[in-house]
Design an enzyme around this catalytic site. Sequence first.
Site, PDB file in Angstrom:
ATOM      1  N   CYS A 175      -9.446 -12.196  18.154  1.00 44.94           N
ATOM      2  CA  CYS A 175      -9.934 -10.952  18.755  1.00 44.94           C
ATOM      3  C   CYS A 175     -11.180 -10.505  17.998  1.00 44.94           C
ATOM      4  O   CYS A 175     -11.146 -10.418  16.766  1.00 44.94           O
ATOM      5  CB  CYS A 175      -8.864  -9.867  18.658  1.00 44.94           C
ATOM      6  SG  CYS A 175      -7.222 -10.474  19.098  1.00 44.94           S
TER       7      CYS A 175
ATOM      8  N   ARG B 152       0.815  -1.204   0.000  1.00 40.69           N
ATOM      9  CA  ARG B 152       0.000   0.000   0.000  1.00 40.69           C
ATOM     10  C   ARG B 152       0.861   1.272   0.000  1.00 40.69           C
ATOM     11  O   ARG B 152       0.559   2.237  -0.668  1.00 40.69           O
ATOM     12  CB  ARG B 152      -0.925  -0.017   1.237  1.00 40.69           C
ATOM     13  CG  ARG B 152      -1.603   1.298   1.553  1.00 40.69           C
ATOM     14  CD  ARG B 152      -2.559   1.677   0.421  1.00 40.69           C
ATOM     15  NE  ARG B 152      -3.103   3.014   0.549  1.00 40.69           N
ATOM     16  CZ  ARG B 152      -2.540   4.126   0.078  1.00 40.69           C
ATOM     17  NH1 ARG B 152      -1.350   4.058  -0.519  1.00 40.69           N
ATOM     18  NH2 ARG B 152      -3.125   5.295   0.207  1.00 40.69           N
ATOM     19  N   TYR B 153       1.928   1.264   0.801  1.00 45.62           N
ATOM     20  CA  TYR B 153       2.803   2.435   0.903  1.00 45.62           C
ATOM     21  C   TYR B 153       4.088   2.129   0.136  1.00 45.62           C
ATOM     22  O   TYR B 153       4.583   1.004   0.168  1.00 45.62           O
ATOM     23  CB  TYR B 153       3.123   2.742   2.369  1.00 45.62           C
ATOM     24  CG  TYR B 153       1.898   3.023   3.206  1.00 45.62           C
ATOM     25  CD1 TYR B 153       1.305   4.283   3.196  1.00 45.62           C
ATOM     26  CD2 TYR B 153       1.313   2.031   3.984  1.00 45.62           C
ATOM     27  CE1 TYR B 153       0.170   4.547   3.950  1.00 45.62           C
ATOM     28  CE2 TYR B 153       0.179   2.281   4.743  1.00 45.62           C
ATOM     29  CZ  TYR B 153      -0.386   3.543   4.723  1.00 45.62           C
ATOM     30  OH  TYR B 153      -1.509   3.798   5.461  1.00 45.62           O
TER      31      TYR B 153
ATOM     32  N   ASP C  85     -11.289   0.095  13.012  1.00 48.02           N
ATOM     33  CA  ASP C  85     -11.540   0.133  11.558  1.00 48.02           C
ATOM     34  C   ASP C  85     -13.005  -0.183  11.234  1.00 48.02           C
ATOM     35  O   ASP C  85     -13.683  -0.894  11.979  1.00 48.02           O
ATOM     36  CB  ASP C  85     -10.644  -0.895  10.846  1.00 48.02           C
ATOM     37  CG  ASP C  85      -9.205  -0.421  10.765  1.00 48.02           C
ATOM     38  OD1 ASP C  85      -8.969   0.787  10.878  1.00 48.02           O
ATOM     39  OD2 ASP C  85      -8.307  -1.283  10.595  1.00 48.02           O
TER      40      ASP C  85
ATOM     41  N   ASP D 127      -7.527   4.693  10.139  1.00 49.64           N
ATOM     42  CA  ASP D 127      -7.111   4.112   8.857  1.00 49.64           C
ATOM     43  C   ASP D 127      -8.287   4.337   7.913  1.00 49.64           C
ATOM     44  O   ASP D 127      -9.363   3.747   8.089  1.00 49.64           O
ATOM     45  CB  ASP D 127      -6.815   2.609   9.034  1.00 49.64           C
ATOM     46  CG  ASP D 127      -5.557   2.206   8.288  1.00 49.64           C
ATOM     47  OD1 ASP D 127      -5.242   2.885   7.288  1.00 49.64           O
ATOM     48  OD2 ASP D 127      -4.910   1.226   8.701  1.00 49.64           O
TER      49      ASP D 127
ATOM     50  N   CYS E 239      -4.425 -17.601  14.391  1.00 48.25           N
ATOM     51  CA  CYS E 239      -4.069 -16.897  15.635  1.00 48.25           C
ATOM     52  C   CYS E 239      -4.320 -17.828  16.817  1.00 48.25           C
ATOM     53  O   CYS E 239      -5.107 -18.761  16.707  1.00 48.25           O
ATOM     54  CB  CYS E 239      -4.941 -15.658  15.799  1.00 48.25           C
ATOM     55  SG  CYS E 239      -4.691 -14.485  14.472  1.00 48.25           S
TER      56      CYS E 239
ATOM     57  N   ARG F   3      -9.031  -8.140  10.199  1.00 46.92           N
ATOM     58  CA  ARG F   3      -8.948  -9.125   9.105  1.00 46.92           C
ATOM     59  C   ARG F   3      -9.884 -10.298   9.363  1.00 46.92           C
ATOM     60  O   ARG F   3      -9.595 -11.442   9.002  1.00 46.92           O
ATOM     61  CB  ARG F   3      -7.501  -9.605   8.907  1.00 46.92           C
ATOM     62  CG  ARG F   3      -6.583  -8.530   8.434  1.00 46.92           C
ATOM     63  CD  ARG F   3      -5.434  -9.012   7.559  1.00 46.92           C
ATOM     64  NE  ARG F   3      -4.625  -7.845   7.227  1.00 46.92           N
ATOM     65  CZ  ARG F   3      -3.500  -7.511   7.873  1.00 46.92           C
ATOM     66  NH1 ARG F   3      -3.025  -8.277   8.835  1.00 46.92           N
ATOM     67  NH2 ARG F   3      -2.849  -6.409   7.538  1.00 46.92           N
TER      68      ARG F   3
ATOM     69  N   LYS G 295      -3.421   5.996   6.535  1.00 47.75           N
ATOM     70  CA  LYS G 295      -3.668   6.394   7.926  1.00 47.75           C
ATOM     71  C   LYS G 295      -3.704   7.915   8.028  1.00 47.75           C
ATOM     72  O   LYS G 295      -2.882   8.589   7.407  1.00 47.75           O
ATOM     73  CB  LYS G 295      -2.544   5.878   8.830  1.00 47.75           C
ATOM     74  CG  LYS G 295      -2.529   4.380   8.972  1.00 47.75           C
ATOM     75  CD  LYS G 295      -1.441   3.963   9.944  1.00 47.75           C
ATOM     76  CE  LYS G 295      -1.279   2.458   9.938  1.00 47.75           C
ATOM     77  NZ  LYS G 295      -0.764   1.925   8.663  1.00 47.75           N
TER      78      LYS G 295
ATOM     79  N   ARG H 251       7.289   0.317   1.845  1.00 45.91           N
ATOM     80  CA  ARG H 251       7.146  -0.827   2.739  1.00 45.91           C
ATOM     81  C   ARG H 251       6.009  -1.738   2.262  1.00 45.91           C
ATOM     82  O   ARG H 251       5.076  -1.279   1.611  1.00 45.91           O
ATOM     83  CB  ARG H 251       6.902  -0.389   4.181  1.00 45.91           C
ATOM     84  CG  ARG H 251       5.805   0.622   4.365  1.00 45.91           C
ATOM     85  CD  ARG H 251       6.147   1.562   5.535  1.00 45.91           C
ATOM     86  NE  ARG H 251       5.026   2.432   5.881  1.00 45.91           N
ATOM     87  CZ  ARG H 251       4.855   3.625   5.341  1.00 45.91           C
ATOM     88  NH1 ARG H 251       5.695   4.079   4.432  1.00 45.91           N
ATOM     89  NH2 ARG H 251       3.821   4.369   5.698  1.00 45.91           N
TER      90      ARG H 251
ATOM     91  N   CYS I  80     -10.890  -7.724  15.361  1.00 45.58           N
ATOM     92  CA  CYS I  80      -9.828  -7.861  14.355  1.00 45.58           C
ATOM     93  C   CYS I  80     -10.243  -7.237  13.018  1.00 45.58           C
ATOM     94  O   CYS I  80     -11.380  -7.407  12.576  1.00 45.58           O
ATOM     95  CB  CYS I  80      -9.536  -9.346  14.159  1.00 45.58           C
ATOM     96  SG  CYS I  80      -8.276  -9.642  12.903  1.00 45.58           S
TER      97      CYS I  80
HETATM   98  S1  SF4 Z   1      -6.077  -8.770  15.994  1.00 45.97           S
HETATM   99 FE1  SF4 Z   1      -6.611 -10.289  14.433  1.00 45.97          FE
HETATM  100  S2  SF4 Z   1      -4.665 -10.915  13.546  1.00 45.97           S
HETATM  101 FE2  SF4 Z   1      -4.207  -9.899  15.489  1.00 45.97          FE
HETATM  102  S3  SF4 Z   1      -4.117 -11.564  17.007  1.00 45.97           S
HETATM  103 FE3  SF4 Z   1      -6.184 -10.746  17.031  1.00 45.97          FE
HETATM  104  S4  SF4 Z   1      -7.332 -12.049  15.620  1.00 45.97           S
HETATM  105 FE4  SF4 Z   1      -5.165 -12.369  15.194  1.00 45.97          FE
END
Ligand code: SF4
Length: 380
Positions: free
Chosen positions: A140, A123-124, A305, A342, A136, A145, A349, A127, A143
Amino acid sequence: MNDDGSIALKTGYRQKLWPDVSARDWADYRWQLANRLHGAADLSRLLGLGGSEFQPFERCISKYRWAVTPYYLSLIEEENLLSDPIGRQFIPDPREITVKSQLSSADPLHEHNYSPVKGLIHRYRDRALILAWPSCSCYCRHCNRKRTWKQPESVPAKKEAWRAIFHYIKEHTEIREILLSGGDPLLMPLDRLESILKKLKDIKNVKVLRIGTRLPVVLPMAITHKLCRMLSRYRPLWLNTHFNHPREITHQARQACERLQEAGIPVSNQSVLLKGINDDISIMKDLCCRLQEIMVRPYYLFHCDFVQGTDHFRTKIQKGIDIIDKMWGHTGGMCIPNYVVDLPAGLGKARVMPPHMAKLSESMALFKTFEGKTVKLLFR
Ligand code: SF4
């Protein structure tokens, strides 16, 4: 509280669910991973719900998987399972599939559009980010993603995919920094991770490596001396982790960060502003000050996000500005993260800090001090 300022572990769930586990097994990340709670049966038992009461949760996890390590579960207070600030980060919430904001989408940052080869996001200009590992240890609920969570857990990228990634980075000599993300890249088998770091390091234009991981928070025993020694061979290597609440800074988490620091790896933190979890000045200040005490730099505070399935966590942007404003001047600058949004559609960002300069012209500048006073500086 422990003598070193870290917070003593609550042991309620440990005693309730794993009364016979030895201290040695508990401190072994392999035992922790093998004993993760996941799937409908574990969640139903944990919540003490069945039948129609459990159905909304079951629908939720059929879309967004769930898992938690015994260690992270043990940090929550048993009586407050669904409202506890740590419990809320991993216990599925039916609102993930029922609350839908018009602003949200599965991939608001358009990562897909910035992915020239599978598993790499560019994207940038200077990097690139690699989705190095698909799973994972804990999922979370906030998250960004969530769209990549598969049932069952996805398989890691094949050798050919990695070859294409390395080739792209070599061809794009403007890329000087690589971020390994995921999923959690530190869940990768050690020899595999090392061979990837080595290949990246061998690319001339790659000057700096960065790893994004939540293991110091949710599975700190996985940050072993062996892992740290290996990582130290690939410096300059920076590590960003993800503490959201002061209660996550346990003795074990502090030790995990210390092992990384002793290996010469700087640790920074990226929190997400989460409604009902840390959207409060005293909690955020406490979190950032404790991070500073364990030598972890509070680097970013992300506005949550605009990801589908996280709408119930999102605060107003003003809330984040107010929190930073109230920290400014009342605690050291090292404790104050950059609050960033973001922007949707991959626009990048944007830093959203409270303005302290109200006006600027050739002849004067008007400031607001942290105590609310107005100060005018005349230049001529
Ligand atoms: S935020 Fe998303 S990618 Fe990061 S540890 Fe938690 S579930 Fe996994």
